[in-house]
Design a protein around this motif. Structure first.
Motif, short mmCIF file in Angstrom:
data_model
loop_
_atom_site.label_atom_id
_atom_site.label_comp_id
_atom_site.label_asym_id
_atom_site.label_seq_id
_atom_site.Cartn_x
_atom_site.Cartn_y
_atom_site.Cartn_z
N TYR A 33 -39.44 -42.99 57.84
CA TYR A 33 -39.61 -41.54 57.20
C TYR A 33 -38.92 -40.39 57.83
O TYR A 33 -38.86 -39.34 56.97
CB TYR A 33 -41.02 -41.34 56.89
N ASP A 34 -38.54 -40.54 58.85
CA ASP A 34 -38.17 -39.22 59.75
C ASP A 34 -36.52 -39.25 60.31
O ASP A 34 -36.47 -38.55 61.30
CB ASP A 34 -38.99 -38.96 60.63
N THR A 35 -35.77 -39.85 59.72
CA THR A 35 -34.33 -39.94 60.08
C THR A 35 -33.56 -39.24 59.23
O THR A 35 -33.54 -39.14 58.02
CB THR A 35 -34.00 -41.45 60.29
N GLN A 36 -32.73 -38.36 59.91
CA GLN A 36 -31.39 -37.91 59.08
C GLN A 36 -30.25 -38.50 59.04
O GLN A 36 -29.64 -38.07 58.14
CB GLN A 36 -31.39 -36.31 59.93
N TYR A 37 -30.08 -39.40 59.92
CA TYR A 37 -28.76 -40.00 59.79
C TYR A 37 -28.61 -41.13 58.76
O TYR A 37 -29.67 -41.80 58.41
CB TYR A 37 -28.82 -41.13 61.28
N MET A 38 -27.85 -41.04 58.05
CA MET A 38 -27.61 -41.76 56.80
C MET A 38 -26.48 -42.88 57.07
O MET A 38 -25.45 -42.55 57.69
CB MET A 38 -26.94 -40.99 55.53
N PRO A 39 -26.70 -44.15 56.75
CA PRO A 39 -25.96 -45.29 57.44
C PRO A 39 -24.79 -45.19 56.30
O PRO A 39 -24.95 -44.70 55.33
CB PRO A 39 -26.83 -46.63 57.16
N GLN A 40 -23.63 -45.97 56.71
CA GLN A 40 -22.56 -45.90 55.99
C GLN A 40 -22.87 -46.59 54.53
O GLN A 40 -22.13 -46.36 53.57
CB GLN A 40 -21.32 -46.45 56.51
N GLU A 41 -23.73 -47.50 54.47
CA GLU A 41 -24.00 -48.17 53.15
C GLU A 41 -24.37 -47.21 52.14
O GLU A 41 -24.23 -47.27 50.82
CB GLU A 41 -25.06 -49.25 53.34
N VAL A 42 -25.17 -46.21 52.31
CA VAL A 42 -25.66 -45.30 51.41
C VAL A 42 -24.42 -44.45 50.72
O VAL A 42 -24.30 -44.19 49.42
CB VAL A 42 -26.44 -44.18 52.14
N GLU A 43 -23.25 -43.99 51.69
CA GLU A 43 -22.14 -43.37 50.99
C GLU A 43 -21.51 -44.44 50.16
O GLU A 43 -20.90 -43.83 49.18
CB GLU A 43 -21.43 -43.13 52.37
N HIS A 44 -21.37 -45.61 50.58
CA HIS A 44 -20.16 -46.52 49.62
C HIS A 44 -20.89 -47.19 48.57
O HIS A 44 -20.19 -47.87 47.89
CB HIS A 44 -19.78 -47.31 50.80
N ALA A 45 -22.22 -47.42 48.70
CA ALA A 45 -22.93 -48.09 47.45
C ALA A 45 -22.48 -47.62 46.19
O ALA A 45 -22.34 -46.32 45.93
CB ALA A 45 -24.49 -48.14 47.67
N CYS A 46 -22.42 -48.45 45.23
CA CYS A 46 -22.12 -48.26 43.74
C CYS A 46 -23.39 -47.61 43.26
O CYS A 46 -23.38 -46.53 42.35
CB CYS A 46 -21.83 -49.45 43.25
N SER A 47 -24.38 -48.04 43.40
CA SER A 47 -25.71 -47.64 43.04
C SER A 47 -26.89 -47.63 43.88
O SER A 47 -26.79 -48.77 44.72
CB SER A 47 -26.17 -48.19 41.49
N ILE A 48 -27.58 -47.06 44.28
CA ILE A 48 -28.91 -46.95 45.06
C ILE A 48 -30.26 -46.96 44.60
O ILE A 48 -30.30 -46.13 43.66
CB ILE A 48 -28.82 -45.75 46.37
N THR A 49 -31.13 -47.79 44.82
CA THR A 49 -32.55 -47.86 44.30
C THR A 49 -33.31 -47.59 45.61
O THR A 49 -33.18 -48.10 46.44
CB THR A 49 -32.97 -48.98 43.66
N VAL A 50 -34.15 -46.54 45.65
CA VAL A 50 -34.75 -46.23 47.04
C VAL A 50 -36.47 -46.31 46.42
O VAL A 50 -36.97 -45.89 45.37
CB VAL A 50 -35.00 -44.76 47.38
#
Length: 215
Positions: A33-50
């Motif tokens: 819940y408390d991380t500011q670091y975003m993995p590369q997968e988040v940037e490169h994904a075509c679509s994201i479901t959280v």
């Protein structure tokens, strides 16, 4: 290639493992819940479901969720609710989908994956909508979430305890909580949480406390 990413905001390893097994066609990523670091997968994904474990309301840690919203405005959010975490959500979440963790497996899979093929019997996913409170309920809400006892509130406002009890019961039911103590705790952990909160009630809370402290 259609790179679909499933981000699960949880500290529950069993929940993450279950979703990973349920949705093998998606790349799954577990985040706290408390991380500011975003993995590369988040940037490169075509679509994201959280998928958000509703226990986040008991932690009050929104750094990861807010960072995801900031980095990718196109994310799809699904809230996994529990009986004791209520049905209130951040104001920015209106329209997000809601599933209970006790939802049947087929409904869970189809809703999260976004598949259009579905059985006729599948229960339709709910969406986040504002909780409708009466004017009196909006006025009393800050006192209830602050833990002010009904007897003290009755004396200060000149209202019967029984009447206040029924107002509180109505708010708790509308907000989806099993007990007032859960609602009080959620608001304590998440100051300024929208959902059933109305900004106009702030003045009532401040005025009451000023008078109370002067005596």
């Amino acid at each position: 290639m259609d790179n679909k990413l499933l981000v699960v905001l949880t500290e529950n390893n069993w929940l993450f493992t279950g979703l990973t097994t349920l949705l093998p066609e998606m790349t799954c990523l577990k985040m706290g819940y408390d991380t500011q670091y975003m993995p590369q997968e988040v940037e490169h994904a075509c679509s994201i479901t959280v998928v958000v474990d509703s226990l986040i309301f008991f932690r009050g840690e929104w750094l990861t969720f807010n960072t995801l919203r900031h980095c990718r405005e196109d994310i799809t959010v699904v809230w996994l609710t529990r009986e004791h975490t209520g049905r209130i959500f951040p104001a920015t979440s209106q329209g997000d989908r809601i599933l209970t963790q006790k939802q049947d497996i087929s409904s869970l899979e189809l809703t999260i994956s976004g598949k259009t093929q579905r059985p006729v019997t599948r229960k339709k996913a709910e969406c986040v909508r504002p909780v409708r409170l009466t004017q009196t309920e909006r006025r009393l809400l800050p006192f209830f979430t602050a833990g002010v006892s009904l007897s003290v509130l009755s004396e200060r406002l000149g209202c019967a305890v029984k009447t206040l009890y029924h107002h509180r019961l109505s708010i708790v039911a509308k907000a989806g909580f099993r007990h007032p103590i859960f609602m009080e705790y959620v608001y304590k952990c998440n100051p300024g949480l929208s959902g059933v909160f109305s900004p106009e009630t702030t003045s009532w809370k401040e005025q009451w406390y000023e008078e109370w402290q002067e005596e």
